[in-house]
Write a protein that holds these residues in place. Structure first.
Motif, mmCIF file in Angstrom:
data_model
loop_
_atom_site.group_PDB
_atom_site.id
_atom_site.type_symbol
_atom_site.label_atom_id
_atom_site.label_comp_id
_atom_site.label_asym_id
_atom_site.label_seq_id
_atom_site.Cartn_x
_atom_site.Cartn_y
_atom_site.Cartn_z
ATOM 1 N N VAL B 70 0.532 -1.796 0.387
ATOM 2 C CA VAL B 70 0.576 0.104 -0.119
ATOM 3 C C VAL B 70 0.936 1.295 0.358
ATOM 4 O O VAL B 70 1.469 0.980 0.500
ATOM 5 C CB VAL B 70 -0.750 0.022 1.570
ATOM 6 N N ASP B 71 0.704 2.088 -0.860
ATOM 7 C CA ASP B 71 1.316 3.526 -0.686
ATOM 8 C C ASP B 71 0.387 4.458 -0.615
ATOM 9 O O ASP B 71 -0.444 5.197 -1.524
ATOM 10 C CB ASP B 71 1.998 3.148 -1.931
ATOM 11 N N ILE B 72 -0.032 4.338 0.666
ATOM 12 C CA ILE B 72 -1.294 5.686 1.222
ATOM 13 C C ILE B 72 -0.413 6.995 0.199
ATOM 14 O O ILE B 72 0.425 7.938 0.407
ATOM 15 C CB ILE B 72 -1.558 6.048 2.652
ATOM 16 N N PRO B 73 -1.778 8.416 -0.516
ATOM 17 C CA PRO B 73 -1.159 8.996 -0.742
ATOM 18 C C PRO B 73 -1.375 10.380 0.923
ATOM 19 O O PRO B 73 -2.120 9.706 0.938
ATOM 20 C CB PRO B 73 -2.313 9.161 -1.829
ATOM 21 N N TYR B 74 -0.510 11.209 -0.164
ATOM 22 C CA TYR B 74 -0.402 12.240 0.725
ATOM 23 C C TYR B 74 -2.554 13.027 1.446
ATOM 24 O O TYR B 74 -2.488 13.226 2.595
ATOM 25 C CB TYR B 74 0.609 13.238 0.446
ATOM 26 N N LEU B 77 -5.529 11.068 4.035
ATOM 27 C CA LEU B 77 -5.272 11.974 4.864
ATOM 28 C C LEU B 77 -5.669 12.849 4.968
ATOM 29 O O LEU B 77 -6.291 13.511 6.087
ATOM 30 C CB LEU B 77 -4.849 11.380 5.795
ATOM 31 N N SER B 78 -4.464 14.663 4.117
ATOM 32 C CA SER B 78 -4.753 15.829 4.264
ATOM 33 C C SER B 78 -6.337 15.884 3.925
ATOM 34 O O SER B 78 -6.751 17.136 5.202
ATOM 35 C CB SER B 78 -3.696 16.082 3.421
ATOM 36 N N VAL B 88 -8.080 11.046 12.967
ATOM 37 C CA VAL B 88 -7.839 10.563 11.765
ATOM 38 C C VAL B 88 -7.143 9.310 11.975
ATOM 39 O O VAL B 88 -6.097 9.038 12.989
ATOM 40 C CB VAL B 88 -6.918 11.183 10.929
ATOM 41 N N PHE B 89 -8.337 7.964 11.618
ATOM 42 C CA PHE B 89 -7.431 6.381 12.337
ATOM 43 C C PHE B 89 -8.128 5.737 10.729
ATOM 44 O O PHE B 89 -8.439 5.885 10.637
ATOM 45 C CB PHE B 89 -8.266 6.183 13.119
ATOM 46 N N TYR B 90 -7.050 5.029 10.719
ATOM 47 C CA TYR B 90 -7.089 4.019 9.325
ATOM 48 C C TYR B 90 -6.711 3.072 9.766
ATOM 49 O O TYR B 90 -5.703 2.839 10.564
ATOM 50 C CB TYR B 90 -6.325 5.297 8.173
ATOM 51 N N LEU B 99 -2.367 -4.658 7.564
ATOM 52 C CA LEU B 99 -0.959 -4.553 6.972
ATOM 53 C C LEU B 99 -0.092 -3.021 7.089
ATOM 54 O O LEU B 99 0.835 -3.081 7.847
ATOM 55 C CB LEU B 99 -1.413 -4.264 5.002
ATOM 56 N N THR B 100 -1.092 -2.594 7.482
ATOM 57 C CA THR B 100 -0.532 -1.212 8.330
ATOM 58 C C THR B 100 -1.700 0.178 8.950
ATOM 59 O O THR B 100 -3.242 -0.466 8.644
ATOM 60 C CB THR B 100 0.000 -0.125 7.214
ATOM 61 N N TYR B 102 -3.772 1.830 12.515
ATOM 62 C CA TYR B 102 -4.275 1.594 13.422
ATOM 63 C C TYR B 102 -5.165 0.074 14.119
ATOM 64 O O TYR B 102 -6.093 -0.503 13.247
ATOM 65 C CB TYR B 102 -5.036 2.492 14.495
#
Lengths: 350, 461
Positions: B70-74, B77-78, B88-90, B99-100, B102
């Motif tokens: 996973v490559d969470i885009p900036y 969350l922003s 914010v939680f994910y 995988l990543t 919380y």
């Protein structure tokens, strides 16, 4: 430079995975220095900070002068150790001051902090606070530090583009004489690098070229500044400008460039910790910092350069790093793994 | 007649209360509807941002070297930070592993199909959170693998927004209520107005006005008004009948009475015995009294009749007074009364000369009747600003200490009337005539204090 000489990546991934595991009972986080201010017999305000004690001592002094009978127990640590202390060990401090704003935001997001309300918050620009939990009390630029001697005969670069074209034109002159943070080990280096990568594609081009010129990696800004001053390296990229400015003794041998295309501004921030025993006093100390940082007139004991506050921060070259959940993205360990892998392959080209 | 009527509440108040009550009900309804709507919209907005965030994270999921990454885009969350300052939680997980993100973020209780999402309101770390859970099925090593992405945000910003919205909704409801209340008051007033106007029109009428109500009224009031008119009609018929009856009776009685009186007088001359003469005189007196009463009853009937259709002609009050005095002079002389007239100017009024004559004559009759022998009576006319006045002043003792208002009621006689022939209708007739002409009858003690002074005041022509 306090930000993370220690294995930052290790701690971060452990922060994510080990919140469930029990905190160790002993004081396992590494303390760099502990100093006590004020009367011994009183219940001291406990501050956990990544800022050098000497740097903040004058402000602490003026705070104590205004609040007689109050004592401050000041513990300086690295930003990674600060996270470890707060998130894993539940160490009981009132206040955390840190230059790692991403970690401070994470503390606030994950519920380790208390809100603080005061009239002084109106002084702080909107980008300088988050949720009334995180408060910025300095703006410190990611600068390029240059050795004027090494640039003899060349025009000093004012932007990344100019630096890129200089490096392209004179590869032999700069080979092996370029330095930047080792982002794998430095939290601040990682923050600057990720913000650069987010802001502009030119960052990767710059890294590509610097990597081709055998870039040298450093743990901290102090080392880079000294190396530039000695002439060992000609350019240091993403150096904390406030530290370079503070080295008045080296002023003649270094030139600090704040890139005109954009300059990321790191915000040193304060949070009241949830474990605080003196949340009111902690709030008062934050107010003291905010007054020094944002109020007029300037106070002489404030150790940082005061940059003008512009609400159109996006248009000015000075871009305060935006506080908020976006900062959590680069703390994601998969994201970090990918970024570091890419960075490493760009920088280490042999 | 005048006892207070029982009320069954005010129509206007009832109408107003009902209208205000329904306005309050509608305002409350409006408040809750607007609030519910706003809450839905706020929730939907929040949900759609959460979904956009989850979707952009989902889009960054890929399989590389047989491993899910996973490559969470900036922006994922922003963008949540741009909406509110909420935490914010994910979490990105497969069926088996996190995988990543919380790890201990709660899981949705709903079953989510691939390509779909579910929204939950849950509690995490003691705070209420809104969470979206998206699921996508990938192929990993030839086997299907579910990727589950949860993005959650605390709801403080939403709560603040809702508080703001409910304040607005409250203001809206209150404003609606106020406007509706004002309209309700206005509506109640205006629907009662025709009733009020009818009441005023009926109560403004003079005591003799028995005409049917002609003014237009709202259709709902037609039955009431036509009943009222029928009632007035019956009353008028019955009044007329009784007045007619009295007049007829008086008339029929008067002629035979005159005959009887003549016969009695003739007999009186023939009779010598003192006791017979006395009883005959007594008889004549009684006949006189009856005859006079009958005359006054006739007068009164005539007055009532003429007032119903009042004639309006110019009258010179002085002329009228002088003529009357001349006519009654012989009667006054019988009692050696000095009856004289004093007219100043020629005050002109409009009205029915016969009626006014009748009124003044009744007063003058009374004065002559009650005055002692050899006294004086003065009739005078005078103009006083807008008023014309004809006044009769006698020396008959006056109405000292008596209720002058009651004297003008039918069949009421003064205390000094005993032993004098009279029916008590004279002042009544005078008053009815004066009032029919828009004037007033004033009864006072005379200036000398030895008698009464009765004035008939009329508005000038």
């Amino acid at each position: 430079m306090r930000i993370s000489l220690f294995s930052f990546a290790l701690i971060l991934s452990s922060v994510f995975s080990a919140v469930l595991t029990m905190p160790t009972t002993s004081r396992a986080f590494e303390v760099e220095e502990n100093r006590y201010f004020g009367p011994k017999d009183s219940d001291a305000l406990k501050i956990l900070s990544t800022t050098d004690t000497d740097l903040l001592a004058p402000l602490i002094g003026s705070f104590l002068a205004l609040n007689p009978g109050v004592a401050i127990d000041y513990t300086s640590v690295s930003s990674a150790e600060l996270m470890k202390a707060v998130m894993l060990e539940g160490a009981e401090f009132d206040l955390a001051l840190s230059s790692a704003m991403d970690l401070q935001v994470k503390l606030a997001n994950d519920g380790y902090t208390l809100a603080h309300y005061s009239d002084l918050i109106d002084l702080v620009p909107t980008w300088g606070t988050w949720r009334n939990h995180v408060f910025a009390f300095s703006q410190e630029p990611a600068s390029i530090v240059i050795s004027p001697a090494a640039f003899a005969g060349l025009e000093l670069p004012r932007s990344r583009q100019e630096l890129i074209s200089l490096l392209r034109k004179h590869p032999d002159r700069f080979r092996g004489r370029i330095g930047t943070y080792d982002v794998r080990n430095s939290g601040l280096g990682y923050l600057f690098a990720t913000q650069d990568a987010r802001t502009s594609e030119s960052y990767w081009r710059l890294m590509e070229i610097m990597g081709g010129l055998k870039i040298r990696l450093f743990c901290c800004s102090g080392d880079m500044i000294e190396n530039v001053a000695r002439g060992d390296i000609a350019v240091a990229y993403n150096v904390l400008g406030s530290y370079a400015r503070a080295r008045k003794d080296l002023a003649s041998r270094i030139t600090i460039v704040e890139p005109e295309d954009y300059t990321n501004m790191m915000l040193r921030t304060a949070v009241v910790l949830r474990t605080a025993k003196h949340p009111k006093l902690a709030g008062a100390f934050i107010d003291h910092l905010l007054r020094a940082a944002w109020d007029t007139p300037d106070v002489p004991e404030y150790p940082f350069h005061r940059y003008p506050i512009s609400d159109e921060a996006q248009n000015a070259p000075f871009r305060p790093i935006q506080m908020g959940p976006g900062l959590l993205v680069f703390l994601d360990h998969l994201k970090r793994k990918r970024f570091l892998a890419e960075w490493h392959s760009t920088v280490q080209q042999n | 007649m005048n006892e207070p009527l029982q009320t069954s509440g005010s129509l206007r108040r009832r109408l107003m209360l009902q209208l205000v009550g329904s306005a309050a009900f509608l305002a409350t309804l409006l408040f809750f509807v607007v609030l519910g709507f706003a809450r839905d919209v706020a929730q939907q907005t929040h949900d759609s941002i959460l979904l956009a965030s989850a979707t952009s994270i989902m889009d960054s999921v890929s399989v590389q070297a047989d491993e899910i990454t996973v490559d969470i885009p900036y922006a994922a969350l922003s963008m949540l930070g741009n909406v509110s300052n909420d935490r914010v939680f994910y979490r990105v997980s497969t069926r088996d592993d996190v995988l990543t993100g919380y790890e201990n973020l709660p899981t949705t209780s709903q079953s989510v199909r691939s390509g779909h999402s579910a929204f939950d309101t849950l509690t995490y770390k003691g705070d209420s959170i809104r969470m979206v859970t998206s699921l996508r099925r990938l192929s990993l090593n030839g086997a299907p693998a579910d990727i589950i992405i949860s993005v959650a945000q605390t709801r403080e910003g939403q709560a603040a927004q809702l508080a703001q919205l409910s304040r607005s909704a409250m203001q809206l409801g209150l404003g609606f209520f106020l406007v509706a209340t004002i309209l309700a008051i206005w509506a109640a007033q205006s629907s009662i107005r025709p009733l009020k106007q009818l009441t005023e029109a009926v109560s403004r009428r003079g005591p003799k006005d028995l005409r049917p109500v002609q003014r237009p009224v709202p259709s709902e009031m037609i039955p009431l008004v036509s009943s009222l008119n029928r009632f007035i009609g019956r009353l008028r018929v019955s009044l007329t009948r009784s007045e007619d009856f009295i007049a007829e009776a008086a008339h029929r009685v008067r002629t035979p009475l005159a005959t009887v009186r003549t016969q009695a007088e003739i007999t009186l001359r023939r009779v010598d015995r003192a006791e017979n003469r006395a009883s005959l005189r007594e008889m004549i007196r009684a006949i006189d009294e009856s005859s006079r009463a009958a005359g006054q009853l006739l007068d009164h009937a005539m007055v009532t009749f003429r007032i119903d259709s009042l004639e309006r002609k110019a009258i010179d009050l002085t002329e009228l007074g002088r003529e009357l005095v001349d006519r009654l002079q012989p009667i006054a002389e019988l009692k050696d009364i000095d009856l004289h007239f004093f007219g100043s100017g020629n005050p002109k009024i409009t009205g029915d000369a016969i009626l006014i004559q009748n009124a003044v004559r009744n007063i003058l009759d009374n004065a002559i009747k009650y005055s002692p022998n050899e006294s004086a009576i003065q009739v005078s006319t005078r103009q006083n600003g807008n008023t014309a006045r004809i006044q009769v002043e006698d020396e008959a003792g006056g109405f000292v200490g008596m209720d002058t208002d009651a004297l003008t009621q039918r069949f009421t006689r003064g205390e000094n009337a005993a032993g004098t022939i009279g029916s008590g209708l004279g002042l009544t007739i005078a008053r009815e005539v004066v009032e029919a002409h828009g004037g007033v009858l004033i009864i006072e003690t005379s200036k000398t204090g030895t008698g009464a002074c009765v004035s008939l005041c009329f508005p000038l022509h």
